[in-house]
Write a protein that holds these residues in place. Structure first.
Motif: not given
Lengths: 184, 187
Positions: B72-76
């Motif tokens: 999720w963090e990578a996508a953000v």
């Protein structure tokens, strides 16, 4: 034992209907009562209903609908190919970029949805293979989809085409400025 | 029925597998044998493991909460990166080249946002109610774009949010771009 039979019979009855809400409810009640998952699997297998269980919910869908939806998305890719070919045959860099972007969007959609579909289906239903289907459709164009947002001949070719488009615009603008200077 | 005893045994096997590192295999065996989901719930309660039961009850996908949040963090981060390339340009008379270059950046930003949407819905399936607390620090693409003066249309493009001080913002971005040595169009 009798209880099991009654339970399965009532599941079968619900699963024979096309009432999504009822199927959803029946799966939840079955699991909340700590009944075996295998009973649900056996019942679903004989019907069109497929499901995914998350921590808090159940998603249900019909196999026939999943399959026809997938086919629609594949058709969307197929329908974008003639425009792609026409643009490649002699369109401006702008037309080529646009046709590729549109087709790439459809490729993305069908792939994302195939992943979703696969979560529902039994192995014997046959899993859709979006990357194979896309490759087949694109094969006669000489173009490849990179699995994300780009359709190109080889890696880096889209970037060059884009630069070509920018150069055309820059040349046009320079031309305009020059003409403006002549008249002033 | 002897099922109750077996249940304890099955829970023990899965719990041991959790420690031994072959939880994914053991839990797949458990599900494909048709054993109760409640036993998997019991085993994973209080642990890092999250799961979704797929293929109409015949398969299970397991992930650790750490790995899910990481994705999720990578996508953000990809949305943030894409947003950092967005510039407000002259709304009255943008030159063609600047527009063309920005169109690409804007499309890329929109793609990053739709990737984040997809990541959210895929990861969301695994999460428990309490997991959402760990995600509150993560920004949405809406917040990220708004900060730089843009709005995602939900499709293939992001648009500038019109405001009274657009002119000032435009001059600011131009100054910043010049500082960074970015050549914008032919003006």
């Amino acid at each position: 034992m009798n209880d099991t039979k009654i339970r399965i019979a009532s599941l079968e009855q619900v699963f024979a209907s096309d009432d999504e809400e009822a199927v959803h409810g029946a799966i939840i009640s079955h699991l909340v009562a700590k009944n075996p998952l295998s009973e649900l699997v056996d019942v679903a297998r004989k019907t069109e209903w497929r499901f995914v269980l998350t921590r808090n919910d159940v998603e249900v869908a019909r196999r026939d609908e999943l399959k026809s939806w997938y086919q629609e998305l594949v058709d969307q890719v197929a329908d974008s190919i003639p425009a792609l070919e026409a643009a490649e045959r002699g369109g401006s860099p702008f037309a080529r970029l646009e046709a590729r972007d549109i087709a790439a969007d459809y490729c993305e959609t069908v792939t994302a949805d195939a992943t979703r579909l696969c979560r529902f289906l039994f192995p014997e239903d046959g899993f859709p293979n979006a990357s194979d289907d896309i490759e087949k459709l694109l094969s006669r164009t000489g173009l490849k989809w990179d699995g994300a947002h780009t359709i190109e001949r080889e890696p880096g070719e889209y970037d060059r085409l884009f630069q070509e488009a920018v150069n055309v615009l820059a040349a046009r603008e320079a031309n305009r400025n020059q003409r403006g200077a002549q008249f002033s | 029925m002897p099922q109750e005893n077996n249940s304890e045994h099955r829970i023990e096997v899965m719990t041991r597998a959790l420690v031994a590192g072959d939880f994914a295999t053991k839990v797949k065996e458990h599900i494909s044998a048709g054993y109760p989901v409640t036993e998997v719930v019991k085993v994973t309660e209080g642990t890092e493991w999250r799961f979704v039961i797929t293929n109409s009850g015949t398969n299970i996908e397991v992930e650790t909460i750490g790995a899910l949040i990481g994705r999720w963090e990578a996508a953000v981060a990809r949305v943030e990166d894409a947003a950092s390339h967005l510039i407000v340009h002259d709304m009255d008379h943008p030159d063609d080249v600047t527009q063309m270059l920005q169109i690409r950046r804007r499309t890329q930003a929109a793609h990053a946002a739709s990737d984040l949407d997809l990541a959210e819905s895929r990861i969301g399936r695994y999460l428990r109610a309490e997991d959402h607390l760990r995600l509150t620090s993560l920004q949405s693409s809406e917040e990220i774009f708004e900060r730089v003066g843009f709005h995602w249309n939900g499709g293939d493009c992001v648009q500038e949010i019109w405001s009274e001080d657009h002119k000032r913002k435009y001059e600011q971005t131009m100054a910043k771009a010049r500082e960074r040595g970015v050549v914008l169009g032919t003006h």
